[in-house]
Design an enzyme around this catalytic site. Structure first.
Site, short mmCIF file in Angstrom:
data_model
loop_
_atom_site.label_atom_id
_atom_site.label_comp_id
_atom_site.label_asym_id
_atom_site.label_seq_id
_atom_site.Cartn_x
_atom_site.Cartn_y
_atom_site.Cartn_z
N ARG A 70 -14.16 -7.43 2.98
CA ARG A 70 -12.06 -7.23 2.61
C ARG A 70 -12.03 -8.85 2.85
O ARG A 70 -10.82 -9.18 2.07
CB ARG A 70 -11.87 -6.03 3.14
CG ARG A 70 -12.51 -4.85 3.01
CD ARG A 70 -12.36 -4.31 1.51
NE ARG A 70 -10.86 -4.34 1.26
CZ ARG A 70 -9.95 -3.31 1.60
NH1 ARG A 70 -10.31 -2.37 2.38
NH2 ARG A 70 -9.23 -3.66 1.42
N GLN B 79 -10.74 -3.77 -2.55
CA GLN B 79 -11.53 -3.15 -2.22
C GLN B 79 -12.76 -3.55 -3.56
O GLN B 79 -13.31 -3.78 -3.44
CB GLN B 79 -11.46 -1.56 -2.22
CG GLN B 79 -12.53 -0.68 -1.47
CD GLN B 79 -13.10 -1.25 -0.13
OE1 GLN B 79 -12.40 -0.53 0.40
NE2 GLN B 79 -14.48 -1.17 -0.15
N ASP C 16 -17.04 8.42 -0.97
CA ASP C 16 -15.30 8.35 -0.75
C ASP C 16 -15.18 9.58 -0.07
O ASP C 16 -15.80 10.22 -0.27
CB ASP C 16 -14.29 7.47 -1.64
CG ASP C 16 -12.62 7.44 -0.84
OD1 ASP C 16 -13.49 6.86 0.51
OD2 ASP C 16 -12.08 6.86 -1.13
N HIS D 207 -7.43 1.13 -6.51
CA HIS D 207 -7.64 -0.26 -4.76
C HIS D 207 -9.04 -1.35 -5.45
O HIS D 207 -9.96 -1.33 -5.12
CB HIS D 207 -7.93 0.58 -4.03
CG HIS D 207 -8.04 0.14 -2.85
ND1 HIS D 207 -8.03 -0.13 -2.07
CD2 HIS D 207 -8.99 0.91 -1.41
CE1 HIS D 207 -7.95 -0.82 -1.08
NE2 HIS D 207 -8.58 0.38 -0.33
N ARG E 92 0.91 -0.84 0.04
CA ARG E 92 -0.16 -0.20 0.19
C ARG E 92 1.05 1.00 0.39
O ARG E 92 1.50 1.56 0.56
CB ARG E 92 -0.77 0.08 1.38
CG ARG E 92 -1.70 1.36 0.80
CD ARG E 92 -3.14 1.07 2.36
NE ARG E 92 -3.70 1.16 2.55
CZ ARG E 92 -4.76 1.51 2.22
NH1 ARG E 92 -5.18 2.21 3.14
NH2 ARG E 92 -6.29 -0.02 1.95
N CYS F 273 -16.13 2.15 0.90
CA CYS F 273 -15.01 2.02 1.69
C CYS F 273 -14.04 1.93 3.21
O CYS F 273 -13.80 0.76 3.38
CB CYS F 273 -13.99 2.30 0.62
SG CYS F 273 -13.80 3.76 0.45
#
Ligand code: CP
Ligand code: NVA
Length: 331
Positions: A316, A137, A230, A134, A107, A271
Site C-alpha cells: 500500500r 488498494q 474481505d 477502493h 476517504r 485488504c
C-alpha cells in the site's frame, strides 16, 4: 509514454491497463529505493491534505508516511474537527484546499463525494476508499500478485464474501483491465451490480479477461491462483447487519478445504483489517453473540505460507507513493 501529471485517481475505470501497469512498475522502483535506504524526496516542498471520514490504519499511514518519504508535508483532517459537509459544501472545501495544498486524499462515503471534490479542485484528488470503490488498494493487490507469479494476465482471482462491496467492485474492474479471470463467489443477493458487471465484461472483450459469478464455493475456487476475501460488514454499514451476513456468508469462509481446492501455489490476499480470531473488540463481541471465532478467513489460512497479506499491506505504501509521485511531479 504514460503521463499522469495533474490527474485525479478516483476509480480504475478511469485508467487504462497501460497506466495501471505503469503505476505498479513505478511502485516497484520506489520499494527498492525504500529498502535500500536511498533518498527519493522528489516532491520536496509540496503538501497534501488527507480527509478521512472513516477509520483507517493502512491508507492513512501509507499516504502520510509516503508523503514524508517523498519530501512532502501532510495534514490529517479526521471525521470531526473540520467544517466539511457540516457548515461548508464539498465544492467550497475543494476550492479552499486547492489554494493551500498540492493534492487531496479523500476517504469517506459516496463515490459522488470524491467525484465532486475532484470536480471543484484544481489539484489531484485521490480516492482512499468510498462505499463503491477502493482503487489504491487494487494497485497494492496487483503488485503483490505480480511479485508472486511474475505475471497478471491469465490468472484466476476468486473473491469470496460480500462481492458487491468497494473491494469486490474494484477487484472486478482491475481484473477486467488486466486481462485476469475474476470470479465473484457469493450468494446471488450479494453479487455485484449488473451494470458494473456489463461494463467490466465489455473491457474483458479487449483484454482477454473474464467475469463470472458463482454460488458454489468449491466450483468457483477450483484451480484459483488468488483467493481473496474481505470483511462481511463494511464501514458505514449498520452493526445490526452482522447476524444476517454471518448466516449468509458463513459458507463462503476461506478455510483450508478451500485453499486445497485451489492451485497448489495459490496465494491468499485480504485488504485488511480481518476477523481471523477473537483478538479485537468486534471479533470478541461476535464470538460472544454468535459463537464464531473466525469469520471471512480462518486463522489457519491467515497465518499459512499461502497468505501474503502483510506484503500486500506493505505494498500500500509503495503504490500510494507511486500515485502521488506520478500525479504531482512537475516534469
Ligand atoms: N485496507 C485498508 O484500506 O486498510 P485501512 O482501512 O486500515 O486503511
Ligand atoms: N470493505 C471494507 C474495506 C476496508 C479496507 C470496508 O469498506 O470497510
Amino acid at each position: 509514454m504514460v503521463d499522469l501529471r495533474g490527474r485525479d485517481f478516483l476509480k480504475l475505470l478511469d485508467y487504462s491497463p497501460e497506466e495501471i501497469k505503469y503505476l505498479i512498475r513505478r511502485a516497484e522502483t520506489l520499494k527498492k529505493q525504500k529498502h535500500n535506504n536511498e533518498s527519493h524526496r522528489y516532491l520536496k516542498g509540496k503538501q497534501i491534505a488527507m480527509i478521512f471520514e472513516k477509520d483507517s490504519t493502512r491508507t492513512r499511514c501509507a499516504f502520510e508516511a509516503g508523503a514524508h518519504d517523498l519530501g512532502m508535508e501532510a495534514t490529517y483532517l479526521g471525521p470531526t474537527g473540520s467544517q466539511m459537509g457540516k457548515k461548508e459544501t464539498i465544492e467550497d472545501t475543494a476550492r479552499v484546499l486547492s489554494r493551500m495544498y498540492d493534492g487531496i486524499e479523500y476517504r469517506g462515503f459516496g463515490q459522488d463525494v470524491v467525484e465532486e471534490l475532484a470536480k471543484y479542485s484544481d489539484i489531484p484528488v485521490w480516492n482512499g476508499l468510498t462505499n463503491e470503490f477502493h482503487p489504491t488498494q487494487m494497485l497494492a493487490d496487483m503488485m503483490t500478485v505480480y511479485e508472486n507469479f511474475g505475471k497478471l494476465s491469465g490468472l484466476k482471482l476468486v473473491f469470496c464474501g460480500d462481492t458487491r462491496n468497494n473491494v469486490g467492485n474494484s477487484l472486478m474492474v482491475v481484473c477486467a483491465k488486466l486481462g485476469m479471470h475474476f470470479v465473484a463467489c457469493a450468494p446471488r443477493e450479494v453479487w455485484p451490480d449488473e451494470n458494473l458487471v456489463l461494463e467490466c465484461r465489455r473491457i474483458c472483450e479487449e483484454t482477454g479477461g473474464s467475469i463470472d459469478m458463482d454460488e458454489d464455493i468449491m466450483k468457483a475456487t477450483k484451480d484459483a491462483d488468488v483467493l481473496y476475501t474481505d470483511v462481511w460488514v463494511s464501514m458505514g454499514e449498520a452493526q445490526e447487519l452482522w447476524e444476517k451476513r454471518i448466516n449468509l456468508l458463513k459458507p463462503y469462509q476461506i478455510n483450508m478445504d478451500v485453499v486445497k481446492n485451489a492451485k497448489p501455489d495459490v496465494i491468499f490476499l485480504h485488504c485488511l483489517p480481518s476477523f481471523h480470531n477473537t483478538g479485537t473488540t468486534i471479533g470478541k463481541e461476535i464470538y460472544e453473540k454468535f459463537g464464531l471465532k473466525e469469520m471471512e478467513v480462518t486463522d489457519e489460512v491467515f497465518e499459512s505460507s499461502h497468505s501474503k497479506v502483510f506484503d500486500e499491506a506493505e505494498n500500500r505504501l509503495h503504490t500510494i507513493k507511486a500515485v502521488m509521485l506520478e500525479t504531482l511531479k512537475d516534469e
